[in-house]
Design a protein around this motif. Structure first.
Motif, PDB file in Angstrom:
ATOM      1  N   GLY A   1       0.691  -1.364   0.006  1.00 50.82           N
ATOM      2  CA  GLY A   1      -0.036  -0.083   0.077  1.00 50.82           C
ATOM      3  C   GLY A   1       1.070   1.170  -0.115  1.00 50.82           C
ATOM      4  O   GLY A   1       1.873   1.388   0.805  1.00 50.82           O
ATOM      5  N   TRP A   2       0.790   2.080  -0.935  1.00 52.49           N
ATOM      6  CA  TRP A   2       1.335   3.368  -0.902  1.00 52.49           C
ATOM      7  C   TRP A   2       0.446   4.653  -1.004  1.00 52.49           C
ATOM      8  O   TRP A   2       0.211   4.890   0.107  1.00 52.49           O
ATOM      9  CB  TRP A   2       2.205   3.541  -2.193  1.00 52.49           C
ATOM     10  CG  TRP A   2       3.545   2.481  -2.162  1.00 52.49           C
ATOM     11  CD1 TRP A   2       3.401   1.400  -1.779  1.00 52.49           C
ATOM     12  CD2 TRP A   2       4.734   3.036  -2.731  1.00 52.49           C
ATOM     13  NE1 TRP A   2       4.831   0.933  -2.059  1.00 52.49           N
ATOM     14  CE2 TRP A   2       5.556   1.823  -2.347  1.00 52.49           C
ATOM     15  CE3 TRP A   2       5.207   4.290  -3.097  1.00 52.49           C
ATOM     16  CZ2 TRP A   2       6.960   2.046  -2.780  1.00 52.49           C
ATOM     17  CZ3 TRP A   2       6.577   4.205  -3.458  1.00 52.49           C
ATOM     18  CH2 TRP A   2       7.352   3.298  -3.215  1.00 52.49           C
ATOM     19  N   GLY A   3      -0.085   5.098  -2.159  1.00 54.29           N
ATOM     20  CA  GLY A   3      -0.948   6.208  -2.013  1.00 54.29           C
ATOM     21  C   GLY A   3      -2.487   5.708  -2.283  1.00 54.29           C
ATOM     22  O   GLY A   3      -2.677   4.651  -2.689  1.00 54.29           O
ATOM     23  N   ILE A   4      -3.630   6.637  -1.916  1.00 53.75           N
ATOM     24  CA  ILE A   4      -4.789   6.041  -2.000  1.00 53.75           C
ATOM     25  C   ILE A   4      -5.671   7.543  -2.341  1.00 53.75           C
ATOM     26  O   ILE A   4      -5.545   8.498  -1.718  1.00 53.75           O
ATOM     27  CB  ILE A   4      -5.193   5.190  -0.810  1.00 53.75           C
ATOM     28  CG1 ILE A   4      -7.007   4.953  -1.448  1.00 53.75           C
ATOM     29  CG2 ILE A   4      -5.307   5.956   0.545  1.00 53.75           C
ATOM     30  CD1 ILE A   4      -7.419   3.923  -0.246  1.00 53.75           C
ATOM     31  N   CYS A   5      -6.558   7.448  -3.104  1.00 49.67           N
ATOM     32  CA  CYS A   5      -7.656   8.782  -3.126  1.00 49.67           C
ATOM     33  C   CYS A   5      -8.921   8.142  -3.558  1.00 49.67           C
ATOM     34  O   CYS A   5      -9.049   7.037  -4.162  1.00 49.67           O
ATOM     35  CB  CYS A   5      -7.036   9.925  -3.922  1.00 49.67           C
ATOM     36  SG  CYS A   5      -6.749   9.611  -5.412  1.00 49.67           S
ATOM     37  N   TYR A   6      -9.817   9.169  -3.498  1.00 56.63           N
ATOM     38  CA  TYR A   6     -11.320   8.647  -4.030  1.00 56.63           C
ATOM     39  C   TYR A   6     -11.965   9.747  -4.801  1.00 56.63           C
ATOM     40  O   TYR A   6     -12.047  10.749  -4.712  1.00 56.63           O
ATOM     41  CB  TYR A   6     -12.298   8.713  -2.564  1.00 56.63           C
ATOM     42  CG  TYR A   6     -13.607   8.335  -2.961  1.00 56.63           C
ATOM     43  CD1 TYR A   6     -14.041   7.354  -3.571  1.00 56.63           C
ATOM     44  CD2 TYR A   6     -14.523   9.278  -2.465  1.00 56.63           C
ATOM     45  CE1 TYR A   6     -15.469   6.897  -3.723  1.00 56.63           C
ATOM     46  CE2 TYR A   6     -16.190   8.651  -2.716  1.00 56.63           C
ATOM     47  CZ  TYR A   6     -16.300   7.621  -3.296  1.00 56.63           C
ATOM     48  OH  TYR A   6     -17.747   7.389  -3.629  1.00 56.63           O
ATOM     49  N   GLN A   7     -12.206   9.150  -6.224  1.00 60.87           N
ATOM     50  CA  GLN A   7     -12.982   9.933  -7.292  1.00 60.87           C
ATOM     51  C   GLN A   7     -14.343   9.621  -6.850  1.00 60.87           C
ATOM     52  O   GLN A   7     -15.322   8.820  -7.142  1.00 60.87           O
ATOM     53  CB  GLN A   7     -12.734   9.311  -8.499  1.00 60.87           C
ATOM     54  CG  GLN A   7     -11.000   9.563  -9.082  1.00 60.87           C
ATOM     55  CD  GLN A   7     -10.818   9.142 -10.338  1.00 60.87           C
ATOM     56  OE1 GLN A   7     -11.130   8.095 -10.536  1.00 60.87           O
ATOM     57  NE2 GLN A   7     -10.375  10.008 -11.274  1.00 60.87           N
ATOM     58  N   ARG A   8     -15.004  10.648  -6.275  1.00 58.05           N
ATOM     59  CA  ARG A   8     -16.366  10.745  -5.967  1.00 58.05           C
ATOM     60  C   ARG A   8     -17.265  10.644  -7.001  1.00 58.05           C
ATOM     61  O   ARG A   8     -18.357   9.891  -6.958  1.00 58.05           O
ATOM     62  CB  ARG A   8     -16.518  12.116  -5.004  1.00 58.05           C
ATOM     63  CG  ARG A   8     -16.120  11.827  -3.696  1.00 58.05           C
ATOM     64  CD  ARG A   8     -16.075  13.028  -2.750  1.00 58.05           C
ATOM     65  NE  ARG A   8     -15.667  13.003  -1.495  1.00 58.05           N
ATOM     66  CZ  ARG A   8     -14.486  12.941  -1.085  1.00 58.05           C
ATOM     67  NH1 ARG A   8     -13.468  13.210  -2.119  1.00 58.05           N
ATOM     68  NH2 ARG A   8     -13.818  12.689   0.127  1.00 58.05           N
ATOM     69  N   HIS A   9     -17.004  11.417  -7.991  1.00 54.77           N
ATOM     70  CA  HIS A   9     -18.154  11.220  -9.236  1.00 54.77           C
ATOM     71  C   HIS A   9     -18.041   9.679 -10.063  1.00 54.77           C
ATOM     72  O   HIS A   9     -19.026   9.561 -10.641  1.00 54.77           O
ATOM     73  CB  HIS A   9     -17.423  12.443 -10.286  1.00 54.77           C
ATOM     74  CG  HIS A   9     -16.582  12.385 -11.103  1.00 54.77           C
ATOM     75  ND1 HIS A   9     -15.046  12.135 -10.200  1.00 54.77           N
ATOM     76  CD2 HIS A   9     -16.178  12.083 -12.324  1.00 54.77           C
ATOM     77  CE1 HIS A   9     -14.300  11.931 -11.231  1.00 54.77           C
ATOM     78  NE2 HIS A   9     -14.796  11.838 -12.383  1.00 54.77           N
ATOM     79  N   ARG A  10     -16.769   8.995 -10.102  1.00 59.85           N
ATOM     80  CA  ARG A  10     -16.877   7.815 -10.531  1.00 59.85           C
ATOM     81  C   ARG A  10     -17.036   6.617  -9.329  1.00 59.85           C
ATOM     82  O   ARG A  10     -17.122   5.592  -9.678  1.00 59.85           O
ATOM     83  CB  ARG A  10     -15.402   7.611 -10.986  1.00 59.85           C
ATOM     84  CG  ARG A  10     -15.199   8.493 -12.232  1.00 59.85           C
ATOM     85  CD  ARG A  10     -13.923   8.299 -13.035  1.00 59.85           C
ATOM     86  NE  ARG A  10     -13.821   8.695 -14.402  1.00 59.85           N
ATOM     87  CZ  ARG A  10     -14.133   8.487 -15.236  1.00 59.85           C
ATOM     88  NH1 ARG A  10     -14.925   7.693 -15.591  1.00 59.85           N
ATOM     89  NH2 ARG A  10     -14.119   9.355 -16.604  1.00 59.85           N
ATOM     90  N   ARG A  11     -17.201   6.976  -8.005  1.00 55.56           N
ATOM     91  CA  ARG A  11     -17.349   6.166  -7.062  1.00 55.56           C
ATOM     92  C   ARG A  11     -16.399   5.098  -7.193  1.00 55.56           C
ATOM     93  O   ARG A  11     -16.641   3.794  -6.993  1.00 55.56           O
ATOM     94  CB  ARG A  11     -18.962   5.645  -7.179  1.00 55.56           C
ATOM     95  CG  ARG A  11     -19.960   6.690  -6.987  1.00 55.56           C
ATOM     96  CD  ARG A  11     -21.294   6.144  -6.854  1.00 55.56           C
ATOM     97  NE  ARG A  11     -22.236   7.060  -6.559  1.00 55.56           N
ATOM     98  CZ  ARG A  11     -23.598   6.974  -6.506  1.00 55.56           C
ATOM     99  NH1 ARG A  11     -24.008   5.543  -6.588  1.00 55.56           N
ATOM    100  NH2 ARG A  11     -24.511   7.722  -6.435  1.00 55.56           N
ATOM    101  N   ARG A  12     -15.188   5.535  -7.124  1.00 56.38           N
ATOM    102  CA  ARG A  12     -13.842   4.456  -7.457  1.00 56.38           C
ATOM    103  C   ARG A  12     -12.754   4.840  -6.349  1.00 56.38           C
ATOM    104  O   ARG A  12     -12.617   6.149  -6.337  1.00 56.38           O
ATOM    105  CB  ARG A  12     -13.547   3.884  -8.385  1.00 56.38           C
ATOM    106  CG  ARG A  12     -13.114   5.049  -9.413  1.00 56.38           C
ATOM    107  CD  ARG A  12     -12.664   4.547 -10.659  1.00 56.38           C
ATOM    108  NE  ARG A  12     -12.028   5.659 -11.473  1.00 56.38           N
ATOM    109  CZ  ARG A  12     -11.621   5.613 -12.782  1.00 56.38           C
ATOM    110  NH1 ARG A  12     -12.272   4.297 -13.577  1.00 56.38           N
ATOM    111  NH2 ARG A  12     -11.178   6.578 -13.427  1.00 56.38           N
ATOM    112  N   VAL A  13     -12.203   4.174  -5.807  1.00 52.45           N
ATOM    113  CA  VAL A  13     -10.886   4.574  -5.156  1.00 52.45           C
ATOM    114  C   VAL A  13      -9.810   4.217  -6.109  1.00 52.45           C
ATOM    115  O   VAL A  13      -9.719   3.174  -6.855  1.00 52.45           O
ATOM    116  CB  VAL A  13     -10.827   3.880  -3.816  1.00 52.45           C
ATOM    117  CG1 VAL A  13      -9.285   3.692  -3.358  1.00 52.45           C
ATOM    118  CG2 VAL A  13     -11.893   4.112  -2.845  1.00 52.45           C
ATOM    119  N   VAL A  14      -8.692   5.029  -5.962  1.00 55.74           N
ATOM    120  CA  VAL A  14      -7.330   4.824  -6.630  1.00 55.74           C
ATOM    121  C   VAL A  14      -6.379   4.539  -5.995  1.00 55.74           C
ATOM    122  O   VAL A  14      -6.303   5.567  -4.830  1.00 55.74           O
ATOM    123  CB  VAL A  14      -7.228   6.154  -7.543  1.00 55.74           C
ATOM    124  CG1 VAL A  14      -6.053   5.925  -8.607  1.00 55.74           C
ATOM    125  CG2 VAL A  14      -8.581   6.690  -8.263  1.00 55.74           C
TER     126      VAL A  14
END
Length: 269
Positions: free
Chosen positions: A140-153
């Motif tokens: 695990g390194w970085g993580i963020c949330y694309q709210r309009h696509r409802r997915r985590v990157v």
């Protein structure tokens, strides 16, 4: 700090550009294949804020007016939340065996990754109380949330971004990231802004602006000028978009300062 120049805020007005021209009238750089090469940007510092010099920063994110930060190192990993530049109001410590990594908020909950422990922690975003743990394959390194696509990157230090289900972090798909046709490796801390992901490039003072549809790097931000000269301060790491603005908060590992910035074209362009 070295080469820091505080630039006063100014109102700027932009006219539409002709195809193949930058908004300031300059010609955009072309690739060998005839496409547009990534823009080269610099950091404009708007304000310097206090930052915990004992924080080995792994993740940074603004949500609902509060700043969330996760830190790493065995025995020192934590997640905290509060107002930028102030002592965190709430803090949760990880057990000594866990090495904390990136963090992202999804409404009332949030995810915190660990580096090589193969576990992700779901928390209450208000109290930071742990809700559950899930197995997490790989690093695990970085993580963020694309709210309009409802997915985590997420990132793992490679040249790939992984798209995941925000409920259980199950992998949905992956995309390779390229800079002018070449893989861009060492993608680290992430920040989602609409269809763009900003990524710290581990071990450098650069931030990549990535199109999450194509995987192409649209711009590379050079933040070398704000590196702290504190003898303990490490690499640049930590980027948080300030919602409703074109501004970001950026900092680094063990940096005593956090900066409010904009990403702008170099003055010679």
């Amino acid at each position: 700090m070295r080469g820091l120049v505080l630039v006063p805020l100014a109102a700027c007005f932009f006219l539409g550009s002709l195809p193949g021209m930058a908004s300031d009238g300059g010609e955009l750089r072309k690739t060998s294949s005839g496409g547009l090469a990534p823009e080269r940007l610099r950091v404009e510092v708007l304000e310097a804020l206090a930052h915990d010099p004992g924080a080995f920063t792994q993740g940074l994110e603004m949500y609902a007016g509060r700043l969330y930060e996760s830190t790493g190192m065995l025995g020192q990993s934590s997640v905290r939340v509060g107002l930028p530049g102030q002592t965190p109001a709430v803090r949760a410590q990880l057990e000594d065996s866990l090495f904390g990594e990136g963090v992202t908020v999804i409404g009332r909950t949030m995810w915190q990754l660990t580096w090589q422990n193969r576990v992700a922690i779901k928390r209450d975003s208000q109290t930071l109380a742990e809700l559950r743990r899930l197995p997490y394959a790989g690093e695990g390194w970085g993580i963020c949330y694309q709210r309009h696509r409802r997915r985590v990157v997420t990132s793992d230090g490679s040249a790939e971004l992984t798209y995941r289900d925000p409920e259980n972090l199950r992998e949905i798909s992956r995309i390779s990231v390229t800079d002018d046709g070449r893989p861009m490796t060492h993608l680290n801390e992430l920040e989602c802004v609409d269809d763009t992901v900003y990524a710290n490039v581990w071990g450098t003072d650069k931030i990549a602006k990535i199109d999450t549809t194509t995987g192409k790097v649209a711009a590379v931000v050079d933040a070398e000028g704000i590196r702290n000269t504190d003898t303990r301060a490490g690499v640049l790491n930590g980027i948080a978009a300030i919602p409703g603005t074109d501004q970001f908060l950026i900092t680094g590992k063990y940096w005593p300062t956090m900066f409010k910035v904009r990403f702008v074209r170099p003055v010679d362009q």
